[in-house]
Motif scaffolding. Structure first.
Motif, PDB file in Angstrom:
ATOM      1  N   SER A  72       4.910 -18.132   4.891  1.00  0.00           N
ATOM      2  CA  SER A  72       4.714 -16.603   4.445  1.00  0.00           C
ATOM      3  C   SER A  72       3.993 -16.231   3.752  1.00  0.00           C
ATOM      4  O   SER A  72       3.429 -16.863   3.965  1.00  0.00           O
ATOM      5  CB  SER A  72       6.255 -15.614   3.953  1.00  0.00           C
ATOM      6  OG  SER A  72       5.977 -16.210   2.242  1.00  0.00           O
ATOM      7  N   SER A  73       3.514 -14.632   4.414  1.00  0.00           N
ATOM      8  CA  SER A  73       1.875 -14.329   3.756  1.00  0.00           C
ATOM      9  C   SER A  73       1.885 -13.819   2.233  1.00  0.00           C
ATOM     10  O   SER A  73       1.203 -13.402   1.604  1.00  0.00           O
ATOM     11  CB  SER A  73       1.444 -13.149   5.075  1.00  0.00           C
ATOM     12  OG  SER A  73       2.338 -12.003   4.950  1.00  0.00           O
ATOM     13  N   ILE A 102       3.658 -10.296   1.926  1.00  0.00           N
ATOM     14  CA  ILE A 102       3.215  -9.048   2.504  1.00  0.00           C
ATOM     15  C   ILE A 102       4.955  -8.565   3.247  1.00  0.00           C
ATOM     16  O   ILE A 102       4.865  -9.295   4.169  1.00  0.00           O
ATOM     17  CB  ILE A 102       2.211  -9.215   3.489  1.00  0.00           C
ATOM     18  CG1 ILE A 102       0.698  -9.413   2.225  1.00  0.00           C
ATOM     19  CG2 ILE A 102       2.038  -7.544   3.563  1.00  0.00           C
ATOM     20  CD1 ILE A 102      -0.400  -9.086   3.487  1.00  0.00           C
ATOM     21  N   ASP A 103       4.921  -7.749   2.672  1.00  0.00           N
ATOM     22  CA  ASP A 103       6.303  -7.158   3.406  1.00  0.00           C
ATOM     23  C   ASP A 103       5.997  -5.585   4.219  1.00  0.00           C
ATOM     24  O   ASP A 103       5.663  -4.866   4.333  1.00  0.00           O
ATOM     25  CB  ASP A 103       7.545  -6.767   2.366  1.00  0.00           C
ATOM     26  CG  ASP A 103       9.002  -5.631   2.554  1.00  0.00           C
ATOM     27  OD1 ASP A 103       8.456  -6.581   3.654  1.00  0.00           O
ATOM     28  OD2 ASP A 103       9.548  -5.376   2.336  1.00  0.00           O
ATOM     29  N   GLN A 104       5.646  -6.493   5.732  1.00  0.00           N
ATOM     30  CA  GLN A 104       4.861  -6.114   6.785  1.00  0.00           C
ATOM     31  C   GLN A 104       5.845  -4.379   7.317  1.00  0.00           C
ATOM     32  O   GLN A 104       5.769  -3.683   7.310  1.00  0.00           O
ATOM     33  CB  GLN A 104       4.914  -6.317   8.134  1.00  0.00           C
ATOM     34  CG  GLN A 104       4.128  -5.927   8.836  1.00  0.00           C
ATOM     35  CD  GLN A 104       2.990  -5.240   8.081  1.00  0.00           C
ATOM     36  OE1 GLN A 104       1.567  -6.645   7.622  1.00  0.00           O
ATOM     37  NE2 GLN A 104       1.972  -4.431   8.523  1.00  0.00           N
ATOM     38  N   GLU A 105       7.400  -4.679   6.857  1.00  0.00           N
ATOM     39  CA  GLU A 105       7.997  -3.635   6.506  1.00  0.00           C
ATOM     40  C   GLU A 105       7.858  -2.348   6.124  1.00  0.00           C
ATOM     41  O   GLU A 105       7.696  -0.813   6.061  1.00  0.00           O
ATOM     42  CB  GLU A 105       9.577  -3.651   6.794  1.00  0.00           C
ATOM     43  CG  GLU A 105      10.574  -3.052   6.972  1.00  0.00           C
ATOM     44  CD  GLU A 105      11.388  -2.956   7.374  1.00  0.00           C
ATOM     45  OE1 GLU A 105      13.030  -2.308   6.989  1.00  0.00           O
ATOM     46  OE2 GLU A 105      11.955  -4.568   7.228  1.00  0.00           O
ATOM     47  N   LYS A 106       7.974  -2.831   4.279  1.00  0.00           N
ATOM     48  CA  LYS A 106       7.538  -2.254   3.857  1.00  0.00           C
ATOM     49  C   LYS A 106       6.474  -1.188   4.107  1.00  0.00           C
ATOM     50  O   LYS A 106       6.171   0.116   3.957  1.00  0.00           O
ATOM     51  CB  LYS A 106       7.371  -2.039   2.604  1.00  0.00           C
ATOM     52  CG  LYS A 106       7.346  -1.613   1.132  1.00  0.00           C
ATOM     53  CD  LYS A 106       7.452  -2.478  -0.202  1.00  0.00           C
ATOM     54  CE  LYS A 106       8.059  -1.114  -1.396  1.00  0.00           C
ATOM     55  NZ  LYS A 106       8.199  -2.296  -2.750  1.00  0.00           N
ATOM     56  N   VAL A 107       5.327  -2.182   4.243  1.00  0.00           N
ATOM     57  CA  VAL A 107       3.410  -1.383   4.547  1.00  0.00           C
ATOM     58  C   VAL A 107       3.942  -0.175   5.600  1.00  0.00           C
ATOM     59  O   VAL A 107       3.018   0.611   5.653  1.00  0.00           O
ATOM     60  CB  VAL A 107       2.503  -2.850   4.496  1.00  0.00           C
ATOM     61  CG1 VAL A 107       1.833  -2.331   5.429  1.00  0.00           C
ATOM     62  CG2 VAL A 107       2.480  -3.879   3.450  1.00  0.00           C
ATOM     63  N   ASP A 108       4.557  -0.846   6.803  1.00  0.00           N
ATOM     64  CA  ASP A 108       5.083   0.529   7.848  1.00  0.00           C
ATOM     65  C   ASP A 108       5.138   1.449   7.823  1.00  0.00           C
ATOM     66  O   ASP A 108       4.544   2.387   7.814  1.00  0.00           O
ATOM     67  CB  ASP A 108       5.175  -0.716   9.126  1.00  0.00           C
ATOM     68  CG  ASP A 108       4.664  -1.727   9.171  1.00  0.00           C
ATOM     69  OD1 ASP A 108       3.371  -1.741   9.416  1.00  0.00           O
ATOM     70  OD2 ASP A 108       5.428  -2.309  10.382  1.00  0.00           O
ATOM     71  N   LYS A 146       2.712   3.418   5.430  1.00  0.00           N
ATOM     72  CA  LYS A 146       1.601   3.701   6.298  1.00  0.00           C
ATOM     73  C   LYS A 146       2.316   5.161   6.957  1.00  0.00           C
ATOM     74  O   LYS A 146       1.456   6.401   6.840  1.00  0.00           O
ATOM     75  CB  LYS A 146       1.089   2.953   7.501  1.00  0.00           C
ATOM     76  CG  LYS A 146       0.088   2.213   7.144  1.00  0.00           C
ATOM     77  CD  LYS A 146      -0.365   0.647   7.863  1.00  0.00           C
ATOM     78  CE  LYS A 146      -1.461  -0.262   7.511  1.00  0.00           C
ATOM     79  NZ  LYS A 146      -1.701  -1.081   8.630  1.00  0.00           N
TER      80      LYS A 146
END
Length: 106
Positions: free
Chosen positions: A64-65, A67-73, A76
């Motif tokens: 995994s990176s 980064i919680d991409q869902e939270k970032v989205d 944004k």
């Protein structure tokens, strides 16, 4: 000086018998070692379910990176819609804390 020819044949036979006895002893020793090795348990390793789970989680974490991409989205989207609120007091407190840790002051 007389040579006994009959005695030479017996000596050769005795030598052959001794050689054959040694060969039989060696074969018996080899067979006994093979039997002992077959009776001994083989080394084995078993991994507990917890260790297997830990291994899977470690692999997942390394892939995994971070980064919680869902939270970032979500953030944004909230910023673009003007709904994202900043807690200025908490932000100021964390900046001061960061600088204190960075420069070693408390």
């Amino acid at each position: 000086m007389a040579i006994n020819i009959n005695n030479l044949q017996n000596t050769t036979q005795v030598k052959n018998d001794k050689v054959e006895q040694n060969v039989q002893r060696q074969q018996a020793a080899v067979q006994q070692n093979a039997t002992q090795n077959a009776n001994q348990k083989q080394d084995s390793v078993s991994i507990t379910p917890q260790a297997q789970q830990f291994s899977k989680l470690t692999e997942k974490a390394s892939n995994s990176s971070g980064i919680d991409q869902e939270k970032v989205d979500k953030i944004k989207q909230a910023i673009s819609e003007g709904k994202y609120k900043i807690n200025v007091e908490q932000l100021a407190r964390r900046i001061v804390q960061f600088e204190s840790e960075l420069f070693g002051k408390k």
